[in-house]
Enzyme design. Sequence first.
Site, PDB file in Angstrom:
ATOM      1  CD  GLU A 137      -2.951   0.825   2.419  1.00  0.00           C
ATOM      2  OE1 GLU A 137      -3.370  -0.339   2.606  1.00  0.00           O
ATOM      3  OE2 GLU A 137      -3.300   1.795   3.119  1.00  0.00           O
ATOM      4  CG  ASP A 139      -1.801   4.491   2.938  1.00  0.00           C
ATOM      5  OD1 ASP A 139      -2.327   3.908   1.999  1.00  0.00           O
ATOM      6  OD2 ASP A 139      -1.717   4.025   4.093  1.00  0.00           O
ATOM      7  CD  GLU A 141      -4.378   7.279   6.134  1.00  0.00           C
ATOM      8  OE1 GLU A 141      -5.240   6.385   6.216  1.00  0.00           O
ATOM      9  OE2 GLU A 141      -3.492   7.453   7.006  1.00  0.00           O
TER      10      GLU A 141
END
Length: 326
Positions: A137, A139, A141
């Site tokens: 993953e 990310d 955010e």
Amino acid sequence: SKFEYSDIYLSRSSREVRSHPLLPKTTLCVNKMEKGVLFIALLISAFYSSSEAADSQTSFEDNFSIMWSEDHFKTSEDGQTWYLSLDKETGCGFQTKQRYRFGWFSMKLKLVGGDSAGVVTAYYMCSENGAGPERDELDFEFLGNRTGQPYLIQTNVYKNGVGGREMRHMLWFDPTEEFHSYSILWNNHQIVFFVDEVPIRVFKNNGDEKNDFFPNEKPMYLFSSIWNADEWATRGGLEKTDWKRAPFVSSYKDFSVEGCQWEDPYPACVSTTTKNWWDQYKAWHLSDSQKMDYAWVQRNLVIYDYCKDNERYPKLPGECSLSPWE
């Protein structure tokens, strides 16, 4: 006191227009007409719109599927801007229909304005539809905050389900007022997180095929979602979501991908052929101008870096010794 983005504004005497950060730069004075900037940007974008690998199309239906709560998803009349909303009942999310392994992935976002404490807008790549124990993953955010306080961007990298590689940054602009681009460059040598073509984080590979930190084996979907995370997102969970201000809406447009679209069992474009710009030598390192931008970000905008958290990691992870400058 009220936070002012102008306090950390990245002053520049020129504006660089690039469809991706490795193309030749077009430099314009700041006081030039915005129409001129847009015209040149469109010319560059059009010239480089083709690729031997996969290119994105503009409509939402061509690229994405709704993951949940379709009634919390809306589009503009022309279908080019997409809106995800969060209320006390649920949030919403979408994902690409295709998986990719390596490339350039970009989207323009405008984040939830006003009091957004507890609200997280996530924009990320993942090898699985769910948070599986063996996922890879990458990310972005965006952590909401009380009115007058800055948004924070948290980035993270997972390999085989192991993350814990968080960095947090402030921004040099208010991300709720206008659309800004957030991009990931991913190849077998480095992962670079960009904000408006400025590299804010560089995550290097050491070339060891068996290392436990650099995700380079599994193809990934691209996702975005909005959800409530007031147990941790704002001041460690001290600030809770004010549901009287719901719905909270994040906006998206101009999705762009130039990458290796996955085809079973193994697409040819994942091999290092140098046929695509994101797989060429220049994409393996930051350019000199990118290094200048990156150095400025490191001096002024980094709030947290796991590689400097000796209390959390008495023995720092191995990738922390790799230089982002090389």
